[in-house]
Design a protein around this motif. Structure first.
Motif, PDB file in Angstrom:
ATOM      1  N   LEU A   1     -10.516   7.861   2.405  1.00  0.00           N
ATOM      2  CA  LEU A   1      -9.207   7.238   2.866  1.00  0.00           C
ATOM      3  C   LEU A   1      -9.308   6.377   4.086  1.00  0.00           C
ATOM      4  O   LEU A   1      -9.861   7.188   5.014  1.00  0.00           O
TER       5      LEU A   1
ATOM      6  N   ARG B   1      -0.487   9.673  -4.260  1.00  0.00           N
ATOM      7  CA  ARG B   1      -1.436   8.448  -4.563  1.00  0.00           C
ATOM      8  C   ARG B   1      -1.498   7.602  -3.269  1.00  0.00           C
ATOM      9  O   ARG B   1      -1.454   6.459  -3.189  1.00  0.00           O
TER      10      ARG B   1
ATOM     11  N   ARG C   1       0.800  -1.211  -0.101  1.00  0.00           N
ATOM     12  CA  ARG C   1       0.028  -0.012  -0.152  1.00  0.00           C
ATOM     13  C   ARG C   1       0.869   1.020  -0.083  1.00  0.00           C
ATOM     14  O   ARG C   1       2.251   1.101   0.226  1.00  0.00           O
TER      15      ARG C   1
ATOM     16  N   ASP D   1      -2.934   5.815  -0.213  1.00  0.00           N
ATOM     17  CA  ASP D   1      -4.364   4.982   0.142  1.00  0.00           C
ATOM     18  C   ASP D   1      -4.573   4.576   1.559  1.00  0.00           C
ATOM     19  O   ASP D   1      -5.615   4.366   2.014  1.00  0.00           O
TER      20      ASP D   1
END
Ligand SMILES: NC(=O)c1ccc[n+]([C@@H]2O[C@H](COP(=O)([O-])OP(=O)(O)OC[C@H]3O[C@@H](n4cnc5c(N)ncnc54)[C@H](OP(=O)(O)O)[C@@H]3O)[C@@H](O)[C@H]2O)c1
Length: 253
Positions: free
Chosen positions: A215, A189, A128, A191
């Motif tokens: 998120l 980006r 991630r 997450d």
């Protein structure tokens, strides 16, 4: 009245400034001395540890401190424990300035964990992109999960860097607003966010930004702090001090 403020927070700085303008108090602000270039403070500063509760008690006695204010960060539990113990040893009145926790609100996807190790585990096995909104000393356990990409923001550079193949470092000092944190999360980006429940305005931007971007936030629960008299805002603390001065005067102290 001689006051020692245990600081290192935006509130301790604001409090020292408010007390300085009254001219009624002799204020010393204490910092741990962790940051390389600390912000200028509106009151005299001493820096570095006292040597445990006994060391702090010795300082309170040597300097004839009348009131001890614990305005440290809610995750700085060791110094708060020392403050409570030193107050008990010396009889110096202690008041803590403690920000209320952030409450989960609609749209928040919080995963509350008890420890940093649990935060690492909560990231899971699949790689991630993680925003680590934690202090330098807290990020080391994330080396146990090198499959993730980490974005680390800290006041001073992280040295040594995290032992993982993918990490990005930013140095910046808050406050951080929602719009800038949202742009940061989008640019990288991200997450998932890992954060402490610090309370207050200065670091809430990432929580609001994560909510807006749908998120999850892995949020570290606050440590238990000693049960001492406490207030939540600088204004409440100023009222507390006014009251302390008035009652000392009426006792002829
Ligand atoms: N933990 C956080 O997330 C965080 C976030 C923002 C700011 N801060 C600030 O950073 C400082 C250090 O935090 P921490 O979590 O490392 O503290 P901590 O774990 O509670 O304290 C460790 C030791 O550092 C010394 N110390 C801590 N705060 C001090 C202060 N204000 N003045 C003098 N000595 C201090 C004490 O050493 P001795 O036992 O030798 O006296 C204490 O036992 C605190 O001032 C805190 O307000 C912490």
């Amino acid at each position: 009245m001689k006051i020692l403020i245990l600081g290192g927070t935006a509130e301790s700085r604001a409090l020292a400034g408010q007390l300085a303008v009254t001219g009624r108090f002799d204020v010393m602000l204490s910092l741990a001395g962790r940051t390389a270039k600390p912000l200028a403070q509106p009151a005299p500063v001493r820096s570095g540890g006292f040597g445990g509760a006994e060391g702090l008690a010795g300082y309170l006695r040597d300097k004839n401190i009348d009131v001890l204010i614990d305005a440290t960060h809610p995750y700085a539990d060791a110094i708060s424990v020392n403050a409570a113990r030193a107050a008990a040893l010396t009889g110096v009145p202690l008041v803590a300035l403690r920000r209320p926790v952030w409450e989960r609100t609609q749209g928040d996807q919080w995963i509350e964990v008890e420890s940093i190790a649990a935060a690492v585990a909560a990231l899971g096995q699949a790689p991630r992109r993680v925003f680590l909104a934690l202090g330098r000393k807290e990020i080391e356990p994330f080396a146990e999960a090198p499959q993730h990409t980490y974005l680390v923001r800290s006041v001073d550079p992280v040295d040594p860097p995290l032992a993982v193949p993918h990490a990005i470092y930013l140095t910046a000092r808050g406050p951080f607003r929602e719009t800038e944190d949202r742009a940061l999360l989008e640019r990288h980006r991200i997450d998932v966010v890992v954060a402490k429940n610090s309370g207050g305005e200065a670091s809430y931007g990432k929580i609001a930004a994560a909510r807006a971007l749908h998120l999850p936030v892995i949020i570290l629960k606050r440590p238990a702090l000693p049960e001492v008299e406490s207030v939540e805002t600088v204004d409440e603390l100023l009222d507390w001090l006014d009251h302390a001065v008035t009652s000392a005067a009426s006792r002829g102290v």
